[in-house]
Design a protein around this motif. Structure first.
Motif, PDB file in Angstrom:
ATOM      1  N   LEU A 150      -1.587   5.932   3.691  1.00 17.04           N
ATOM      2  CA  LEU A 150      -2.546   6.565   2.775  1.00 17.04           C
ATOM      3  C   LEU A 150      -3.161   7.852   3.323  1.00 17.04           C
ATOM      4  O   LEU A 150      -3.276   8.836   2.581  1.00 17.04           O
ATOM      5  CB  LEU A 150      -3.652   5.578   2.407  1.00 17.04           C
ATOM      6  CG  LEU A 150      -3.451   4.763   1.131  1.00 17.04           C
ATOM      7  CD1 LEU A 150      -4.571   3.756   0.991  1.00 17.04           C
ATOM      8  CD2 LEU A 150      -3.388   5.661  -0.098  1.00 17.04           C
TER       9      LEU A 150
ATOM     10  N   ASN B 226      -7.788  -0.925   3.785  1.00 13.31           N
ATOM     11  CA  ASN B 226      -7.263  -0.039   2.739  1.00 13.31           C
ATOM     12  C   ASN B 226      -8.023  -0.173   1.415  1.00 13.31           C
ATOM     13  O   ASN B 226      -7.556   0.316   0.391  1.00 13.31           O
ATOM     14  CB  ASN B 226      -5.769  -0.319   2.530  1.00 13.31           C
ATOM     15  CG  ASN B 226      -4.939   0.218   3.687  1.00 13.31           C
ATOM     16  OD1 ASN B 226      -4.715   1.408   3.782  1.00 13.31           O
ATOM     17  ND2 ASN B 226      -4.522  -0.669   4.597  1.00 13.31           N
TER      18      ASN B 226
ATOM     19  N   THR C 131      -0.561  10.509   2.694  1.00 10.02           N
ATOM     20  CA  THR C 131      -0.287  10.880   1.296  1.00 10.02           C
ATOM     21  C   THR C 131      -1.508  11.528   0.659  1.00 10.02           C
ATOM     22  O   THR C 131      -1.376  12.459  -0.139  1.00 10.02           O
ATOM     23  CB  THR C 131       0.175   9.658   0.469  1.00 10.02           C
ATOM     24  OG1 THR C 131      -0.842   8.657   0.469  1.00 10.02           O
ATOM     25  CG2 THR C 131       1.468   9.089   1.034  1.00 10.02           C
ATOM     26  N   ARG C 132      -2.706  11.043   1.020  1.00 10.68           N
ATOM     27  CA  ARG C 132      -3.926  11.673   0.481  1.00 10.68           C
ATOM     28  C   ARG C 132      -4.009  13.149   0.865  1.00 10.68           C
ATOM     29  O   ARG C 132      -4.497  13.969   0.099  1.00 10.68           O
ATOM     30  CB  ARG C 132      -5.166  10.972   1.038  1.00 10.68           C
ATOM     31  CG  ARG C 132      -5.513   9.678   0.357  1.00 10.68           C
ATOM     32  CD  ARG C 132      -6.762   9.080   1.014  1.00 10.68           C
ATOM     33  NE  ARG C 132      -7.034   7.742   0.517  1.00 10.68           N
ATOM     34  CZ  ARG C 132      -7.499   6.751   1.266  1.00 10.68           C
ATOM     35  NH1 ARG C 132      -7.742   6.949   2.566  1.00 10.68           N
ATOM     36  NH2 ARG C 132      -7.730   5.571   0.741  1.00 10.68           N
TER      37      ARG C 132
ATOM     38  N   ALA D 164       1.119   4.444  -2.334  1.00  8.85           N
ATOM     39  CA  ALA D 164       0.679   5.712  -1.728  1.00  8.85           C
ATOM     40  C   ALA D 164       1.705   6.818  -1.938  1.00  8.85           C
ATOM     41  O   ALA D 164       1.352   7.940  -2.315  1.00  8.85           O
ATOM     42  CB  ALA D 164       0.406   5.506  -0.235  1.00  8.85           C
TER      43      ALA D 164
ATOM     44  N   GLY E   5      -2.425   0.125  -8.517  1.00 10.59           N
ATOM     45  CA  GLY E   5      -3.152   1.279  -8.022  1.00 10.59           C
ATOM     46  C   GLY E   5      -3.469   2.238  -9.148  1.00 10.59           C
ATOM     47  O   GLY E   5      -3.043   2.039 -10.292  1.00 10.59           O
TER      48      GLY E   5
ATOM     49  N   ARG F  18      -3.736   6.501 -10.227  1.00 10.21           N
ATOM     50  CA  ARG F  18      -3.291   7.833  -9.859  1.00 10.21           C
ATOM     51  C   ARG F  18      -3.972   8.843 -10.763  1.00 10.21           C
ATOM     52  O   ARG F  18      -4.006   8.647 -11.979  1.00 10.21           O
ATOM     53  CB  ARG F  18      -1.775   7.925 -10.019  1.00 10.21           C
ATOM     54  CG  ARG F  18      -1.194   9.231  -9.515  1.00 10.21           C
ATOM     55  CD  ARG F  18       0.315   9.206  -9.580  1.00 10.21           C
ATOM     56  NE  ARG F  18       0.772   9.053 -10.961  1.00 10.21           N
ATOM     57  CZ  ARG F  18       2.054   8.913 -11.298  1.00 10.21           C
ATOM     58  NH1 ARG F  18       2.994   8.853 -10.372  1.00 10.21           N
ATOM     59  NH2 ARG F  18       2.403   8.797 -12.561  1.00 10.21           N
TER      60      ARG F  18
ATOM     61  N   GLU G 281      -3.798   5.554  -5.360  1.00  7.67           N
ATOM     62  CA  GLU G 281      -4.692   4.797  -4.485  1.00  7.67           C
ATOM     63  C   GLU G 281      -4.531   3.320  -4.833  1.00  7.67           C
ATOM     64  O   GLU G 281      -4.699   2.938  -5.990  1.00  7.67           O
ATOM     65  CB  GLU G 281      -6.153   5.176  -4.754  1.00  7.67           C
ATOM     66  CG  GLU G 281      -6.568   6.507  -4.203  1.00  7.67           C
ATOM     67  CD  GLU G 281      -6.707   6.468  -2.679  1.00  7.67           C
ATOM     68  OE1 GLU G 281      -7.392   5.576  -2.155  1.00  7.67           O
ATOM     69  OE2 GLU G 281      -6.112   7.336  -2.029  1.00  7.67           O
TER      70      GLU G 281
ATOM     71  N   VAL H 150       0.857  -1.206   0.000  1.00 10.36           N
ATOM     72  CA  VAL H 150       0.000   0.000   0.000  1.00 10.36           C
ATOM     73  C   VAL H 150       0.884   1.244   0.000  1.00 10.36           C
ATOM     74  O   VAL H 150       0.652   2.193  -0.764  1.00 10.36           O
ATOM     75  CB  VAL H 150      -0.935   0.005   1.232  1.00 10.36           C
ATOM     76  CG1 VAL H 150      -1.471   1.414   1.514  1.00 10.36           C
ATOM     77  CG2 VAL H 150      -2.101  -0.965   1.024  1.00 10.36           C
ATOM     78  N   ASN H 151       1.903   1.231   0.834  1.00  4.79           N
ATOM     79  CA  ASN H 151       2.713   2.440   1.001  1.00  4.79           C
ATOM     80  C   ASN H 151       3.548   2.759  -0.237  1.00  4.79           C
ATOM     81  O   ASN H 151       3.757   3.931  -0.559  1.00  4.79           O
ATOM     82  CB  ASN H 151       3.587   2.313   2.255  1.00  4.79           C
ATOM     83  CG  ASN H 151       2.736   2.315   3.519  1.00  4.79           C
ATOM     84  OD1 ASN H 151       1.529   2.580   3.462  1.00  4.79           O
ATOM     85  ND2 ASN H 151       3.341   2.015   4.653  1.00  4.79           N
TER      86      ASN H 151
ATOM     87  N   SER I 114      -0.633   1.804   7.231  1.00  2.00           N
ATOM     88  CA  SER I 114      -0.851   2.440   5.926  1.00  2.00           C
ATOM     89  C   SER I 114      -0.559   3.925   6.034  1.00  2.00           C
ATOM     90  O   SER I 114      -1.016   4.591   6.965  1.00  2.00           O
ATOM     91  CB  SER I 114      -2.302   2.230   5.502  1.00  2.00           C
ATOM     92  OG  SER I 114      -2.626   3.098   4.440  1.00  2.00           O
TER      93      SER I 114
ATOM     94  N   ARG J 218      -0.910  14.908  -1.440  1.00  2.00           N
ATOM     95  CA  ARG J 218      -0.393  14.512  -2.764  1.00  2.00           C
ATOM     96  C   ARG J 218      -0.797  15.453  -3.893  1.00  2.00           C
ATOM     97  O   ARG J 218      -0.119  15.485  -4.924  1.00  2.00           O
ATOM     98  CB  ARG J 218      -0.799  13.068  -3.088  1.00  2.00           C
ATOM     99  CG  ARG J 218      -2.274  12.894  -3.331  1.00  2.00           C
ATOM    100  CD  ARG J 218      -2.639  11.422  -3.495  1.00  2.00           C
ATOM    101  NE  ARG J 218      -4.088  11.308  -3.606  1.00  2.00           N
ATOM    102  CZ  ARG J 218      -4.784  10.210  -3.365  1.00  2.00           C
ATOM    103  NH1 ARG J 218      -4.169   9.105  -2.994  1.00  2.00           N
ATOM    104  NH2 ARG J 218      -6.083  10.195  -3.494  1.00  2.00           N
TER     105      ARG J 218
END
Lengths: 334, 334
Positions: free
Chosen positions: B201, B120, B204-205, B82, B148, B150, B87, B78-79, B199, B208
Motif C-alpha cells: 500500500l 492495513n 501504490t499510494r 492496492a 476496497g 477506489r 484502499e 491487500v496487495n 503490504s 497511483r
C-alpha cells in the motif's frame, strides 16, 4: 503425464493454470464483470445496504442425491444473504483443488456452480484457484464470499425476538444430512432421499418485508437444534419445540432411529427457520404454503420467558432438554 | 481426548465450534462490524468505486522466515486491491482447518492475521470455519475476499500499455519463493533470507494518482516473468527485461543457480511491477526511492512494439526469449 487430471502445474500461475481458468472457470462463469486478467474488479453501484457473507464448502462426497459441491456452495452463500433479508448480487469463488482430481469432474462442479448462480441472478466477479499436492486435500474445496443488497425496510435481528413469539420452519428438517450420509454408503444404508439443497430466496422474499417477522436463519450445520440454541443464548429466553409439529420425513426419522441420531441436529441446506410475532405466524405460514418450496411449512414452537434452554415437548405432554451439540456425528456435511 | 488440538467437533456447529470462534477468531479479529452470530453483516456506506478480490492461501510450511500464513493472507489480498489503485476496507475470512492442528498454532496464525489486518486498517466483517479429517488438509488453508474503495481518478488498466512504456519493479524479486523453499529444508539448504511478504500500500499510494502511471501488478505465483507474459498476451506487444537492471539478491541468485531455477519465475509477496509512460518513469522511481519499501526500486525494461513475447536482454547485448511457465517447481508457495 495424464492430461485428464489436475497437475501441480495447474496451480503455478503459468500456461496450464491460465488454460484451466479459461476453459473451465471463465467458460462457465464468464460475465461482463468477471475479468480473469485483473487483480480486483470494480462493482457497479449497489442500490441499498451492502451485505457480506462467506462460507467454505468441504462436502464429502462431492456428489450427493440432489446436488453437488458446486450447487451446494451457491445455495449456501445465497441462503446466508437471503435469511438476512438481502438479495444476492455478486460472488467471489476460491477453489482449492487436489492434484489428481479428474478435470472432467472439476468441469462438472463448476458448471453446476454456474447454473445455480445464474438461477439466482448472481454474477461471479472474482476468483482464485490453488492446487495442493495429492493427500493434502480431498478433491475440491470451495469458498464463496457473497455480496448482496438489502432494502432498508428489512429489520431482521435476533435481538427483536421476545417471549410468546412463534417459531416456524419452511419444510422438513435433516434431509441434507441424511442424503449425504446415504451417499457415503458408510453404514451399508441406501435410499431414495434427496438433499434439500436449494435457494431459499423465494421463501425469504415472500416474507422479509412483513413487519412482524423478526428473524430468519437457515439451519445448516448443527441443524434446527443449533439455531434454537443460538436464539436461546442470544435472547436469554427458552425455545420450546413441539415434537409433533416439526416436519421430519419418514426416511430421515428411520435412519436417525437406526443410527441413534437426532434429526433436529442434522443439516438442512434449503430450509428457513423464522421467528415472528404470534399474531403474524398464520400470515407467514400462508405465504409459505403458497410456494412450492413451502408446502410443508409449519409452526413448530414458541419462545418462553427466561431459562435460555432448548426444550422439546413430546406428544404426551413430556418435556426434555435438547443439549447443545457436542460430538460431531457427521464431519464435512457442507 | 487431546484438548490442545483441533477435533472434528470443532467444525460441527455446536459448543466446541462456538468456543473456538469466540476464543480465537472473535478474540483477535473482533470489531464493531463483525457479528459472529449473524449470517451476513451490513457494511457502512463506501466512498468511491467498490473493488472486490479473492485469494486462497495454502503456503507450506505455515511458518516461513518473514511471515506465516496469517500475515501472508492479509498481504496477498491487500496487495490485489492496492495494485488496482484501491484502499482495502473489509475482508471476509474462511478457514479450512485439519483435524489435529495444535490449537495454539491456529491461535498464532489468526493473531498474525489480525495484526496485519489492523496494520492495513482492514476490518474482518464475516468469517467461516470448517474442519476436515486428518489427512484431508494440511494444517490450515485460508481464503480471503477483500473489498476496497477506489477514487475515480485512478485509471489503471493493462489496455493503456503501449510501445515505449517503461517497466519498473519496487524491489528485488524472488525473495518469497526462496524463503519458503529454505523453510522447507527439502534441498538441505539453509540461509538467512526473509520473505518480502508485506503490504504494498505505501508503494501504490505514492504513485497511483500519477496520470502517466498505466498499470500495476504484484508479481506473486509465477513471478515477474508471468506478469510480463500477461502484459505481452493482453497487449500483443513484447516485454523486454534488462537482466542487469532487475534487482535479485545474491542469496536468491545463488539458490537459483544451485537448483536450476530462474529468479524471474519465483514468487514475490511484497513487490509491485509498474508500467508507466517513459517520461514519467523517473518520477515513479523517485517516489518509490523516497519510501523504505522502495529503496531498491528500478526501471527494469520496456515495451517493444508487436511480437507478444517476453525477452531478456543480457549484459553482452544478447537476447533470449523467456517462455511461459510450464512445470511447477514450487507448489504451495502462497
Amino acid at each position: 503425464m495424464d492430461d485428464t487430471r489436475i497437475l501441480l502445474a495447474h496451480g503455478n500461475g503459468g500456461r496450464l493454470m491460465r488454460e484451466l481458468i479459461a476453459n473451465i472457470f471463465n467458460l462457465h462463469l464468464g460475465n461482463p464483470l468477471l475479468d480473469t486478467d485483473a487483480d480486483a474488479v470494480a462493482l457497479p453501484p449497489l442500490d441499498g445496504d451492502i451485505l457480506v457473507t462467506t462460507d467454505g464448502f468441504t462436502v464429502d462426497p462431492l456428489d450427493f442425491p440432489g446436488g453437488d459441491i458446486g450447487s451446494l456452495a451457491v445455495h449456501g452463500a445465497v441462503n446466508d444473504l437471503a435469511v438476512a433479508g438481502a438479495e444476492p448480487r455478486y460472488f467471489t469463488l476460491s477453489a482449492l483443488i487436489e492434484e489428481g482430481l479428474e478435470i472432467a469432474r472439476l468441469d462438472r462442479y463448476i458448471a453446476s456452480f454456474a447454473r445455480a448462480a445464474r438461477h439466482n441472478h448472481v454474477a461471479v466477479v472474482a476468483g482464485d484457484t490453488k492446487v495442493v499436492r495429492r493427500g493434502e486435500g480431498s478433491g475440491l474445496y470451495l469458498t464463496v464470499a457473497g455480496i448482496g443488497v438489502r432494502r432498508a425496510s428489512a429489520r431482521l435481528a435476533m435481538g427483536r425476538i421476545g417471549p410468546g413469539d412463534a417459531i416456524l420452519v419452511s419444510g422438513p428438517v435433516g434431509d441434507h444430512g441424511v442424503a449425504v450420509m446415504l451417499a457415503r454408503e458408510q453404514f451399508g444404508l441406501s435410499g431414495s432421499l434427496h438433499s434439500d439443497s436449494a435457494s431459499v430466496l423465494p421463501l425469504t422474499r415472500a416474507v422479509r418485508d412483513f413487519p412482524d417477522l423478526k428473524f430468519m436463519r437457515d439451519p445448516t450445520r448443527g441443524g434446527l437444534a443449533t439455531v434454537a440454541h443460538e436464539i436461546a443464548r442470544a435472547t436469554g429466553h427458552s425455545v420450546v419445540l413441539d415434537q409433533d409439529a416439526v416436519p421430519v420425513r419418514p426416511q430421515v426419522a428411520s435412519v436417525c432411529e437406526m443410527l441413534g441420531y437426532d434429526p433436529y441436529f442434522l443439516a438442512c441446506e434449503g430450509r428457513v427457520v423464522a421467528v415472528a410475532d404470534p399474531i403474524a405466524a398464520d400470515e407467514v405460514l400462508a405465504r409459505w404454503h403458497a410456494l412450492p418450496e413451502g408446502q410443508e411449512a409449519a409452526v413448530i414452537g414458541r419462545i418462553e420467558v427466561g431459562g435460555a434452554r432448548v426444550i422439546l415437548e413430546t406428544g404426551l405432554g413430556g418435556r426434555r432438554v435438547l443439549d447443545e451439540l457436542e460430538d460431531d456425528p457427521l464431519p464435512r456435511i457442507c
